[in-house]
Write a protein that holds these residues in place. Structure first.
Motif, PDB file in Angstrom:
ATOM      1  N   PRO A   1       0.807  -1.253  -0.024  1.00  0.00           N
ATOM      2  CA  PRO A   1      -0.095   0.003  -0.166  1.00  0.00           C
ATOM      3  C   PRO A   1       0.817   1.457  -0.203  1.00  0.00           C
ATOM      4  O   PRO A   1       0.464   2.218  -0.576  1.00  0.00           O
ATOM      5  CB  PRO A   1      -0.776  -0.130   1.236  1.00  0.00           C
ATOM      6  CG  PRO A   1      -1.013  -1.443   1.345  1.00  0.00           C
ATOM      7  CD  PRO A   1       0.245  -2.214   1.147  1.00  0.00           C
TER       8      PRO A   1
ATOM      9  N   GLU B   1       0.520   4.764  -2.347  1.00  0.00           N
ATOM     10  CA  GLU B   1       0.306   6.028  -1.630  1.00  0.00           C
ATOM     11  C   GLU B   1       1.523   6.932  -2.224  1.00  0.00           C
ATOM     12  O   GLU B   1       1.265   8.101  -2.467  1.00  0.00           O
ATOM     13  CB  GLU B   1       0.292   5.622  -0.165  1.00  0.00           C
ATOM     14  CG  GLU B   1      -0.823   5.125   0.283  1.00  0.00           C
ATOM     15  CD  GLU B   1      -0.727   4.788   1.768  1.00  0.00           C
ATOM     16  OE1 GLU B   1       0.436   5.406   2.706  1.00  0.00           O
ATOM     17  OE2 GLU B   1      -1.436   4.074   2.411  1.00  0.00           O
TER      18      GLU B   1
ATOM     19  N   ARG C   1      -7.428   8.034  -5.624  1.00  0.00           N
ATOM     20  CA  ARG C   1      -7.577   6.765  -5.236  1.00  0.00           C
ATOM     21  C   ARG C   1      -8.663   5.973  -5.839  1.00  0.00           C
ATOM     22  O   ARG C   1      -8.757   4.685  -5.988  1.00  0.00           O
ATOM     23  CB  ARG C   1      -7.181   6.516  -3.705  1.00  0.00           C
ATOM     24  CG  ARG C   1      -7.234   5.393  -3.304  1.00  0.00           C
ATOM     25  CD  ARG C   1      -5.763   4.446  -3.672  1.00  0.00           C
ATOM     26  NE  ARG C   1      -5.867   3.203  -3.210  1.00  0.00           N
ATOM     27  CZ  ARG C   1      -6.437   1.964  -3.778  1.00  0.00           C
ATOM     28  NH1 ARG C   1      -7.024   2.345  -5.071  1.00  0.00           N
ATOM     29  NH2 ARG C   1      -6.388   0.868  -3.531  1.00  0.00           N
TER      30      ARG C   1
END
Length: 521
Positions: free
Chosen positions: A88, A92, A107
Protein backbone atom coordinates in the motif's frame (compact mmCIF):
# COMPACT_ATOMS: atom_id res chain seq x y z
CA UNK A 1 -10.78 -25.50 -37.80
CA UNK A 2 -7.21 -26.10 -38.99
CA UNK A 3 -4.33 -24.33 -37.20
CA UNK A 4 -3.73 -22.02 -40.17
CA UNK A 5 -7.39 -21.03 -40.40
CA UNK A 6 -7.58 -20.48 -36.65
CA UNK A 7 -4.46 -18.29 -36.76
CA UNK A 8 -5.88 -16.20 -39.62
CA UNK A 9 -9.19 -15.84 -37.79
CA UNK A 10 -7.43 -14.64 -34.63
CA UNK A 11 -5.32 -12.23 -36.69
CA UNK A 12 -8.44 -10.75 -38.33
CA UNK A 13 -10.23 -10.50 -34.97
CA UNK A 14 -7.25 -8.71 -33.45
CA UNK A 15 -7.01 -6.25 -36.35
CA UNK A 16 -10.70 -5.44 -35.97
CA UNK A 17 -10.19 -4.88 -32.23
CA UNK A 18 -7.17 -2.65 -32.90
CA UNK A 19 -9.18 -0.45 -35.27
CA UNK A 20 -10.87 1.00 -32.15
CA UNK A 21 -7.61 2.71 -31.23
CA UNK A 22 -8.22 5.33 -33.90
CA UNK A 23 -11.42 6.56 -32.24
CA UNK A 24 -9.97 6.26 -28.72
CA UNK A 25 -6.65 7.91 -29.48
CA UNK A 26 -7.68 11.53 -29.04
CA UNK A 27 -9.03 10.86 -25.55
CA UNK A 28 -6.19 8.55 -24.52
CA UNK A 29 -3.52 11.02 -25.66
CA UNK A 30 -5.18 14.10 -24.13
CA UNK A 31 -3.13 15.85 -21.47
CA UNK A 32 -6.11 17.42 -19.68
CA UNK A 33 -9.50 15.99 -20.70
CA UNK A 34 -8.69 12.30 -21.14
CA UNK A 35 -11.80 10.21 -20.48
CA UNK A 36 -10.81 6.57 -20.75
CA UNK A 37 -9.92 3.48 -18.74
CA UNK A 38 -6.27 2.46 -18.94
CA UNK A 39 -5.56 -1.19 -18.18
CA UNK A 40 -1.89 -1.64 -17.25
CA UNK A 41 -0.59 -5.21 -17.55
CA UNK A 42 3.17 -4.87 -16.95
CA UNK A 43 3.92 -8.47 -17.91
CA UNK A 44 7.57 -9.27 -18.63
CA UNK A 45 6.76 -11.77 -21.37
CA UNK A 46 10.39 -12.66 -22.01
CA UNK A 47 12.56 -15.77 -21.99
CA UNK A 48 12.45 -17.22 -18.47
CA UNK A 49 16.11 -18.20 -18.52
CA UNK A 50 17.12 -14.64 -19.32
CA UNK A 51 14.74 -13.23 -16.68
CA UNK A 52 16.40 -15.38 -14.02
CA UNK A 53 19.55 -13.30 -14.48
CA UNK A 54 17.72 -10.21 -13.17
CA UNK A 55 17.49 -10.20 -9.38
CA UNK A 56 13.98 -9.43 -8.20
CA UNK A 57 12.62 -9.61 -11.75
CA UNK A 58 9.03 -10.17 -10.59
CA UNK A 59 9.10 -6.72 -8.98
CA UNK A 60 9.99 -5.13 -12.32
CA UNK A 61 6.23 -5.09 -12.88
CA UNK A 62 6.41 -2.02 -10.63
CA UNK A 63 8.36 -0.03 -13.21
CA UNK A 64 5.13 1.07 -14.88
CA UNK A 65 3.72 2.46 -11.62
CA UNK A 66 4.67 5.84 -13.08
CA UNK A 67 1.48 5.28 -15.14
CA UNK A 68 -0.45 6.09 -11.97
CA UNK A 69 0.41 9.71 -12.63
CA UNK A 70 -2.04 9.59 -15.53
CA UNK A 71 -4.65 9.90 -12.79
CA UNK A 72 -3.84 13.62 -12.77
CA UNK A 73 -6.52 13.64 -15.49
CA UNK A 74 -9.65 13.82 -13.29
CA UNK A 75 -11.75 11.59 -15.59
CA UNK A 76 -9.14 8.91 -16.24
CA UNK A 77 -9.56 5.54 -14.54
CA UNK A 78 -6.61 3.19 -14.21
CA UNK A 79 -6.62 -0.57 -13.61
CA UNK A 80 -3.23 -2.01 -12.61
CA UNK A 81 -2.62 -5.76 -12.49
CA UNK A 82 0.42 -7.45 -10.92
CA UNK A 83 1.58 -10.96 -10.13
CA UNK A 84 1.74 -10.26 -6.40
CA UNK A 85 -0.05 -7.61 -4.32
CA UNK A 86 1.62 -4.22 -4.23
CA UNK A 87 2.57 -2.70 -0.89
CA UNK A 88 0.00 0.00 0.00
CA UNK A 89 2.81 2.46 0.75
CA UNK A 90 4.06 2.12 -2.85
CA UNK A 91 0.65 3.16 -4.16
CA UNK A 92 0.35 6.01 -1.67
CA UNK A 93 3.82 7.22 -2.62
CA UNK A 94 2.93 7.62 -6.30
CA UNK A 95 -0.51 9.12 -5.75
CA UNK A 96 0.89 11.75 -3.41
CA UNK A 97 3.14 12.92 -6.25
CA UNK A 98 0.13 13.94 -8.34
CA UNK A 99 0.06 17.72 -8.86
CA UNK A 100 -3.26 19.40 -8.08
CA UNK A 101 -5.31 16.23 -7.49
CA UNK A 102 -6.60 15.19 -4.05
CA UNK A 103 -5.25 11.81 -2.98
CA UNK A 104 -8.73 10.43 -2.27
CA UNK A 105 -10.03 11.47 -5.70
CA UNK A 106 -7.16 9.70 -7.49
CA UNK A 107 -7.43 6.60 -5.26
CA UNK A 108 -11.11 6.15 -6.10
CA UNK A 109 -10.22 6.00 -9.79
CA UNK A 110 -7.54 3.33 -9.29
CA UNK A 111 -8.32 -0.40 -9.22
CA UNK A 112 -5.67 -2.94 -8.26
CA UNK A 113 -5.75 -6.64 -9.11
CA UNK A 114 -3.24 -9.40 -8.36
CA UNK A 115 -2.87 -13.04 -9.43
CA UNK A 116 -1.09 -13.84 -6.14
CA UNK A 117 1.40 -15.93 -8.12
CA UNK A 118 5.17 -15.60 -7.59
CA UNK A 119 6.17 -17.88 -10.48
CA UNK A 120 8.14 -16.67 -13.51
CA UNK A 121 5.25 -17.39 -15.85
CA UNK A 122 4.31 -14.16 -17.69
CA UNK A 123 1.69 -12.12 -15.86
CA UNK A 124 -0.54 -12.06 -18.95
CA UNK A 125 -0.65 -15.86 -18.95
CA UNK A 126 -1.38 -15.92 -15.21
CA UNK A 127 -4.43 -13.73 -15.85
CA UNK A 128 -5.61 -15.94 -18.71
CA UNK A 129 -5.30 -18.97 -16.43
CA UNK A 130 -7.68 -17.39 -13.86
CA UNK A 131 -11.14 -17.05 -15.48
CA UNK A 132 -12.74 -15.42 -12.43
CA UNK A 133 -10.02 -12.77 -12.22
CA UNK A 134 -10.26 -12.26 -15.97
CA UNK A 135 -13.99 -11.64 -15.66
CA UNK A 136 -13.56 -9.20 -12.76
CA UNK A 137 -11.05 -7.19 -14.77
CA UNK A 138 -13.36 -7.20 -17.79
CA UNK A 139 -16.32 -6.02 -15.68
CA UNK A 140 -14.24 -3.14 -14.30
CA UNK A 141 -13.62 -1.68 -17.77
CA UNK A 142 -15.97 0.63 -19.63
CA UNK A 143 -16.85 -0.84 -23.05
CA UNK A 144 -15.42 1.20 -25.93
CA UNK A 145 -13.61 3.54 -23.51
CA UNK A 146 -10.69 1.26 -22.55
CA UNK A 147 -7.12 0.73 -23.72
CA UNK A 148 -4.61 -1.87 -22.56
CA UNK A 149 -0.89 -1.07 -22.24
CA UNK A 150 1.91 -3.46 -21.37
CA UNK A 151 5.69 -3.79 -21.01
CA UNK A 152 6.14 -5.87 -24.15
CA UNK A 153 3.67 -7.43 -26.54
CA UNK A 154 3.59 -11.11 -27.48
CA UNK A 155 0.91 -13.56 -28.60
CA UNK A 156 -0.10 -13.91 -24.94
CA UNK A 157 -0.87 -10.17 -24.63
CA UNK A 158 -2.83 -10.39 -27.89
CA UNK A 159 -4.87 -13.30 -26.50
CA UNK A 160 -5.51 -11.35 -23.30
CA UNK A 161 -6.68 -8.29 -25.23
CA UNK A 162 -9.07 -10.44 -27.25
CA UNK A 163 -10.46 -12.14 -24.14
CA UNK A 164 -11.04 -8.76 -22.48
CA UNK A 165 -12.28 -7.15 -25.70
CA UNK A 166 -9.87 -4.23 -25.12
CA UNK A 167 -7.59 -2.82 -27.85
CA UNK A 168 -3.89 -3.15 -27.14
CA UNK A 169 -1.77 -0.02 -27.51
CA UNK A 170 1.37 -1.97 -28.29
CA UNK A 171 3.17 -3.72 -31.10
CA UNK A 172 1.28 -6.33 -33.10
CA UNK A 173 3.04 -9.61 -32.10
CA UNK A 174 3.27 -10.52 -35.80
CA UNK A 175 5.91 -7.77 -36.04
CA UNK A 176 8.12 -8.95 -33.17
CA UNK A 177 10.92 -9.99 -35.53
CA UNK A 178 11.79 -6.32 -36.14
CA UNK A 179 12.77 -5.96 -32.49
CA UNK A 180 15.22 -8.86 -32.52
CA UNK A 181 18.95 -8.54 -33.15
CA UNK A 182 18.65 -9.96 -36.68
CA UNK A 183 15.54 -7.91 -37.47
CA UNK A 184 17.23 -4.73 -36.22
CA UNK A 185 20.17 -5.29 -38.54
CA UNK A 186 17.80 -5.72 -41.48
CA UNK A 187 16.07 -2.42 -40.74
CA UNK A 188 19.42 -0.64 -40.34
CA UNK A 189 20.37 -1.91 -43.79
CA UNK A 190 17.03 -0.80 -45.27
CA UNK A 191 17.47 2.68 -43.76
CA UNK A 192 21.11 3.02 -44.83
CA UNK A 193 22.32 3.49 -41.25
CA UNK A 194 25.87 2.63 -40.15
CA UNK A 195 25.97 -0.54 -38.01
CA UNK A 196 28.64 -3.09 -37.05
CA UNK A 197 29.70 -5.81 -39.44
CA UNK A 198 28.09 -9.05 -38.40
CA UNK A 199 26.34 -12.27 -39.31
CA UNK A 200 22.99 -13.68 -40.25
CA UNK A 201 20.88 -15.49 -37.66
CA UNK A 202 22.00 -19.03 -36.78
CA UNK A 203 20.66 -21.69 -34.40
CA UNK A 204 23.67 -23.83 -33.46
CA UNK A 205 27.25 -23.29 -32.36
CA UNK A 206 28.72 -24.92 -35.48
CA UNK A 207 27.13 -22.34 -37.77
CA UNK A 208 27.97 -19.62 -35.25
CA UNK A 209 31.66 -20.56 -35.42
CA UNK A 210 31.51 -20.45 -39.23
CA UNK A 211 29.93 -16.97 -39.19
CA UNK A 212 32.42 -15.71 -36.61
CA UNK A 213 35.31 -17.04 -38.72
CA UNK A 214 33.91 -15.31 -41.82
CA UNK A 215 33.64 -12.03 -39.92
CA UNK A 216 37.21 -12.38 -38.62
CA UNK A 217 38.43 -13.05 -42.17
CA UNK A 218 36.66 -9.92 -43.43
CA UNK A 219 38.17 -7.84 -40.62
CA UNK A 220 41.44 -9.46 -39.51
CA UNK A 221 42.25 -6.43 -37.31
CA UNK A 222 39.35 -7.20 -34.95
CA UNK A 223 40.24 -7.69 -31.29
CA UNK A 224 36.88 -8.92 -30.02
CA UNK A 225 33.53 -10.20 -31.24
CA UNK A 226 30.12 -10.01 -29.56
CA UNK A 227 27.86 -13.06 -29.59
CA UNK A 228 24.22 -12.00 -29.07
CA UNK A 229 21.15 -14.09 -28.40
CA UNK A 230 18.57 -12.93 -30.90
CA UNK A 231 16.02 -12.09 -28.19
CA UNK A 232 18.29 -11.05 -25.33
CA UNK A 233 17.54 -7.83 -23.42
CA UNK A 234 19.43 -5.28 -21.31
CA UNK A 235 22.70 -6.79 -22.55
CA UNK A 236 22.08 -9.95 -20.50
CA UNK A 237 22.10 -12.15 -23.62
CA UNK A 238 25.51 -10.94 -24.82
CA UNK A 239 28.88 -12.65 -24.59
CA UNK A 240 32.33 -11.40 -25.61
CA UNK A 241 34.79 -13.49 -27.60
CA UNK A 242 38.36 -12.22 -27.24
CA UNK A 243 40.29 -13.03 -30.43
CA UNK A 244 43.69 -11.91 -29.17
CA UNK A 245 44.61 -15.18 -27.39
CA UNK A 246 43.75 -17.14 -30.57
CA UNK A 247 46.73 -15.88 -32.57
CA UNK A 248 46.36 -15.46 -36.34
CA UNK A 249 45.05 -18.68 -37.93
CA UNK A 250 45.93 -18.66 -41.62
CA UNK A 251 43.16 -20.84 -43.03
CA UNK A 252 39.39 -20.79 -42.66
CA UNK A 253 39.20 -24.26 -41.05
CA UNK A 254 41.85 -23.17 -38.52
CA UNK A 255 39.86 -20.04 -37.67
CA UNK A 256 36.66 -22.05 -37.23
CA UNK A 257 38.46 -24.56 -35.01
CA UNK A 258 40.10 -21.86 -32.88
CA UNK A 259 36.79 -20.07 -32.38
CA UNK A 260 34.91 -23.29 -31.55
CA UNK A 261 37.53 -24.18 -28.95
CA UNK A 262 37.21 -20.68 -27.45
CA UNK A 263 33.41 -20.72 -27.05
CA UNK A 264 33.50 -22.28 -23.55
CA UNK A 265 35.74 -19.36 -22.48
CA UNK A 266 33.32 -16.65 -23.61
CA UNK A 267 32.97 -13.69 -21.25
CA UNK A 268 29.27 -13.85 -20.37
CA UNK A 269 27.51 -10.67 -19.30
CA UNK A 270 24.67 -12.35 -17.43
CA UNK A 271 25.23 -13.61 -13.89
CA UNK A 272 25.99 -17.33 -13.47
CA UNK A 273 25.83 -18.00 -17.21
CA UNK A 274 27.68 -21.03 -18.61
CA UNK A 275 28.57 -22.08 -22.13
CA UNK A 276 26.40 -25.22 -21.83
CA UNK A 277 23.36 -23.16 -20.93
CA UNK A 278 24.16 -20.46 -23.51
CA UNK A 279 24.57 -23.13 -26.18
CA UNK A 280 21.06 -24.41 -25.42
CA UNK A 281 19.66 -20.90 -25.74
CA UNK A 282 21.28 -20.50 -29.16
CA UNK A 283 19.24 -23.50 -30.32
CA UNK A 284 16.07 -22.05 -28.83
CA UNK A 285 16.40 -18.30 -29.53
CA UNK A 286 19.02 -18.10 -32.26
CA UNK A 287 22.12 -15.91 -32.18
CA UNK A 288 24.23 -13.54 -34.26
CA UNK A 289 27.85 -12.45 -34.02
CA UNK A 290 29.02 -8.84 -34.48
CA UNK A 291 32.24 -6.90 -34.47
CA UNK A 292 32.90 -5.43 -31.02
CA UNK A 293 33.21 -1.65 -31.29
CA UNK A 294 36.45 -0.55 -29.71
CA UNK A 295 37.30 2.99 -28.68
CA UNK A 296 39.10 4.88 -25.97
CA UNK A 297 36.27 7.36 -25.50
CA UNK A 298 32.88 5.87 -26.29
CA UNK A 299 29.32 6.23 -25.11
CA UNK A 300 26.15 4.17 -25.50
CA UNK A 301 23.37 6.63 -26.43
CA UNK A 302 19.81 5.80 -27.34
CA UNK A 303 16.83 7.52 -28.90
CA UNK A 304 13.21 6.87 -27.96
CA UNK A 305 10.25 7.43 -30.22
CA UNK A 306 6.56 6.70 -30.49
CA UNK A 307 4.37 5.67 -33.42
CA UNK A 308 0.76 6.69 -32.91
CA UNK A 309 -2.24 4.70 -34.20
CA UNK A 310 -2.51 7.45 -36.82
CA UNK A 311 0.90 6.39 -38.19
CA UNK A 312 2.75 9.56 -37.17
CA UNK A 313 6.24 9.25 -35.66
CA UNK A 314 7.30 11.35 -32.68
CA UNK A 315 10.74 11.54 -31.10
CA UNK A 316 10.37 11.49 -27.31
CA UNK A 317 13.89 11.66 -25.88
CA UNK A 318 17.57 10.82 -26.15
CA UNK A 319 19.75 9.34 -23.41
CA UNK A 320 23.29 8.33 -22.68
CA UNK A 321 23.05 4.88 -21.17
CA UNK A 322 25.05 3.81 -18.12
CA UNK A 323 26.47 0.34 -18.75
CA UNK A 324 28.27 -2.10 -16.49
CA UNK A 325 29.11 -5.79 -16.24
CA UNK A 326 32.37 -7.52 -17.16
CA UNK A 327 32.68 -5.84 -20.56
CA UNK A 328 30.30 -2.89 -20.23
CA UNK A 329 27.33 -4.59 -21.89
CA UNK A 330 24.72 -4.58 -19.07
CA UNK A 331 22.21 -1.72 -18.82
CA UNK A 332 22.35 -0.11 -15.37
CA UNK A 333 20.77 3.30 -15.92
CA UNK A 334 20.72 6.42 -18.04
CA UNK A 335 21.08 10.17 -18.06
CA UNK A 336 18.91 12.62 -19.96
CA UNK A 337 19.53 14.12 -22.41
CA UNK A 338 22.24 12.55 -24.54
CA UNK A 339 25.37 14.63 -25.14
CA UNK A 340 24.83 17.76 -27.21
CA UNK A 341 27.50 16.60 -29.69
CA UNK A 342 25.25 13.93 -31.15
CA UNK A 343 21.70 14.23 -29.73
CA UNK A 344 20.30 15.89 -32.88
CA UNK A 345 21.84 13.20 -35.06
CA UNK A 346 20.21 10.61 -32.80
CA UNK A 347 16.85 12.31 -33.34
CA UNK A 348 17.27 12.22 -37.12
CA UNK A 349 18.31 8.55 -37.15
CA UNK A 350 15.47 7.66 -34.79
CA UNK A 351 12.95 9.39 -37.04
CA UNK A 352 14.24 7.45 -40.06
CA UNK A 353 13.86 4.14 -38.23
CA UNK A 354 10.46 5.14 -36.85
CA UNK A 355 9.13 5.83 -40.34
CA UNK A 356 10.40 2.43 -41.50
CA UNK A 357 8.66 0.73 -38.56
CA UNK A 358 5.45 2.70 -39.12
CA UNK A 359 5.39 1.57 -42.76
CA UNK A 360 5.57 -2.02 -41.46
CA UNK A 361 2.55 -1.39 -39.22
CA UNK A 362 4.25 -0.92 -35.84
CA UNK A 363 2.73 1.33 -33.17
CA UNK A 364 3.63 2.57 -29.67
CA UNK A 365 7.12 3.03 -28.27
CA UNK A 366 10.40 2.06 -29.85
CA UNK A 367 13.98 2.63 -28.78
CA UNK A 368 17.21 2.43 -30.75
CA UNK A 369 20.56 1.84 -29.07
CA UNK A 370 23.82 3.11 -30.57
CA UNK A 371 27.52 3.11 -29.84
CA UNK A 372 29.24 6.49 -30.18
CA UNK A 373 33.02 6.65 -30.50
CA UNK A 374 34.93 9.93 -30.47
CA UNK A 375 37.44 10.35 -33.26
CA UNK A 376 40.76 12.24 -32.89
CA UNK A 377 39.20 15.31 -34.52
CA UNK A 378 36.51 15.48 -31.84
CA UNK A 379 33.65 14.19 -33.99
CA UNK A 380 31.53 11.22 -32.96
CA UNK A 381 30.94 8.12 -35.06
CA UNK A 382 27.48 6.59 -34.40
CA UNK A 383 26.84 2.89 -35.04
CA UNK A 384 23.30 1.49 -34.65
CA UNK A 385 23.22 -1.55 -32.37
CA UNK A 386 19.63 -2.70 -31.81
CA UNK A 387 15.95 -1.76 -31.84
CA UNK A 388 13.70 -2.33 -28.83
CA UNK A 389 10.01 -2.61 -29.67
CA UNK A 390 8.84 -2.43 -26.06
CA UNK A 391 9.11 -0.27 -23.02
CA UNK A 392 12.67 -0.35 -21.72
CA UNK A 393 14.92 0.96 -19.00
CA UNK A 394 14.73 4.51 -20.35
CA UNK A 395 10.93 4.54 -20.69
CA UNK A 396 9.77 4.99 -17.11
CA UNK A 397 12.28 7.74 -16.15
CA UNK A 398 11.10 9.90 -19.05
CA UNK A 399 7.43 9.06 -18.38
CA UNK A 400 8.02 10.11 -14.76
CA UNK A 401 9.46 13.47 -15.81
CA UNK A 402 6.75 14.07 -18.41
CA UNK A 403 3.82 13.17 -16.17
CA UNK A 404 5.19 15.02 -13.12
CA UNK A 405 5.89 18.31 -14.89
CA UNK A 406 3.52 18.18 -17.87
CA UNK A 407 6.34 19.77 -19.85
CA UNK A 408 7.48 19.22 -23.44
CA UNK A 409 10.46 17.81 -25.30
CA UNK A 410 11.83 20.20 -27.93
CA UNK A 411 13.43 18.84 -31.10
CA UNK A 412 15.30 22.10 -31.76
CA UNK A 413 17.81 21.50 -28.99
CA UNK A 414 16.84 18.05 -27.68
CA UNK A 415 15.95 19.41 -24.23
CA UNK A 416 12.86 18.98 -22.05
CA UNK A 417 11.23 22.13 -20.68
CA UNK A 418 8.82 22.44 -17.78
CA UNK A 419 5.70 24.56 -18.15
CA UNK A 420 7.72 27.42 -16.63
CA UNK A 421 10.28 27.14 -19.43
CA UNK A 422 12.97 25.58 -17.21
CA UNK A 423 15.14 22.87 -18.85
CA UNK A 424 14.99 19.59 -16.91
CA UNK A 425 17.58 16.83 -16.66
CA UNK A 426 17.75 13.52 -14.86
CA UNK A 427 20.01 10.68 -13.84
CA UNK A 428 18.19 7.36 -13.39
CA UNK A 429 18.91 3.75 -12.48
CA UNK A 430 17.06 0.49 -11.85
CA UNK A 431 20.09 -0.84 -10.07
CA UNK A 432 21.13 1.00 -6.91
CA UNK A 433 22.02 -2.35 -5.43
CA UNK A 434 24.04 -3.02 -2.27
CA UNK A 435 24.06 -5.90 0.28
CA UNK A 436 23.63 -3.51 3.23
CA UNK A 437 20.29 -2.31 1.83
CA UNK A 438 18.77 -5.76 2.37
CA UNK A 439 16.20 -5.77 5.14
CA UNK A 440 15.28 -2.14 4.44
CA UNK A 441 11.49 -1.98 4.14
CA UNK A 442 9.66 0.50 1.89
CA UNK A 443 8.42 2.20 5.07
CA UNK A 444 12.02 2.58 6.22
CA UNK A 445 12.92 4.15 2.90
CA UNK A 446 10.03 6.60 3.24
CA UNK A 447 11.29 7.58 6.72
CA UNK A 448 14.78 8.22 5.34
CA UNK A 449 13.41 10.18 2.36
CA UNK A 450 11.30 12.40 4.60
CA UNK A 451 14.01 12.99 7.21
CA UNK A 452 16.67 13.98 4.67
CA UNK A 453 14.32 15.83 2.29
CA UNK A 454 15.17 13.56 -0.61
CA UNK A 455 11.67 13.43 -2.10
CA UNK A 456 10.60 15.14 -5.30
CA UNK A 457 9.65 18.75 -4.59
CA UNK A 458 6.76 19.86 -6.81
CA UNK A 459 7.52 23.54 -6.15
CA UNK A 460 11.04 23.34 -7.64
CA UNK A 461 10.35 20.25 -9.76
CA UNK A 462 13.62 18.76 -8.56
CA UNK A 463 14.42 15.78 -6.37
CA UNK A 464 14.18 12.01 -6.58
CA UNK A 465 11.35 9.63 -7.48
CA UNK A 466 11.85 6.04 -6.35
CA UNK A 467 10.64 2.82 -7.94
CA UNK A 468 11.14 -0.95 -7.57
CA UNK A 469 10.35 -0.62 -3.86
CA UNK A 470 9.40 -4.30 -3.80
CA UNK A 471 13.02 -5.27 -4.56
CA UNK A 472 14.46 -3.44 -1.58
CA UNK A 473 13.99 -5.70 1.45
CA UNK A 474 14.87 -9.04 -0.17
CA UNK A 475 17.47 -7.98 -2.72
CA UNK A 476 18.84 -4.68 -1.42
CA UNK A 477 17.94 -3.08 -4.72
CA UNK A 478 15.96 0.04 -5.59
CA UNK A 479 15.37 2.24 -8.63
CA UNK A 480 15.41 6.01 -8.72
CA UNK A 481 15.09 8.96 -11.06
CA UNK A 482 16.87 12.10 -9.83
CA UNK A 483 15.62 15.26 -11.55
CA UNK A 484 17.54 18.55 -11.62
CA UNK A 485 17.78 21.85 -13.47
CA UNK A 486 21.11 20.75 -14.94
CA UNK A 487 22.70 17.37 -15.53
CA UNK A 488 25.30 18.13 -12.85
CA UNK A 489 22.52 18.90 -10.36
CA UNK A 490 20.66 15.68 -11.23
CA UNK A 491 23.85 13.67 -10.75
CA UNK A 492 24.52 15.40 -7.44
CA UNK A 493 20.97 14.66 -6.23
CA UNK A 494 21.47 11.00 -7.13
CA UNK A 495 24.86 10.93 -5.39
CA UNK A 496 23.36 12.43 -2.25
CA UNK A 497 20.61 9.78 -2.15
CA UNK A 498 23.19 7.01 -2.42
CA UNK A 499 25.36 8.64 0.22
CA UNK A 500 22.42 8.98 2.65
CA UNK A 501 21.27 5.40 2.12
CA UNK A 502 24.81 4.13 2.69
CA UNK A 503 25.16 6.18 5.86
CA UNK A 504 21.75 5.26 7.25
CA UNK A 505 22.14 1.51 6.64
CA UNK A 506 25.67 1.53 8.03
CA UNK A 507 24.42 3.39 11.12
CA UNK A 508 21.58 0.94 11.77
CA UNK A 509 23.80 -2.08 11.17
CA UNK A 510 26.46 -0.73 13.52
CA UNK A 511 23.96 0.03 16.29
CA UNK A 512 22.23 -3.33 16.09
CA UNK A 513 23.41 -6.25 18.15
CA UNK A 514 21.92 -8.67 15.60
CA UNK A 515 24.10 -10.01 12.77
CA UNK A 516 23.24 -8.70 9.30
CA UNK A 517 22.24 -12.15 8.05
CA UNK A 518 19.63 -12.43 10.83
CA UNK A 519 18.21 -8.96 10.26
CA UNK A 520 17.73 -9.56 6.55
CA UNK A 521 15.60 -12.67 6.86
Amino acid sequence: MQDGDESRSKHDEFQQLQSRLLSLWQSFDATIDSDCDILVVPSLSLDRGELLKVEGCIHYEERLLCSLMRLSNPRTRLIYVTSVPLAPISIEYYLQLLPGIPFSHARERLLLFSTDDYSLQPLSQKILDRPRLLERIKQSLRPDRSVMICYNSTAVERDLALKLDVPLYALDPDLLYWGTKAGSRQIFAECGLPYPDGSQLVFNDRDLAQEAANLWARQPHLLRLVVKLNEGFSGEGNAILDLRPLGQPTSHPDRVRAISDAFPKLSFQGANETWTNFQTKIGHLGAIVEAFIEGENKQSPSVQGCITPLGTVEILSTHDQILGGPDGQIFLGCQFPAAAAYRRQLQDLGLTIGKNLAAKGAIERFGVDFMAVESPDGNWDLQAIEINLRKGGTTHPFMTLKLLTNGDYQLDDGLFYSQQGQPKYYFASDNLHKPQYRGLLPNDLMDIIAHHRLHFDSSTETGTVFHLLGCLSEFGKVGLTSIGNSLAEAQEIYRKVEEVLDRETQLINTKSSLPISWKCR
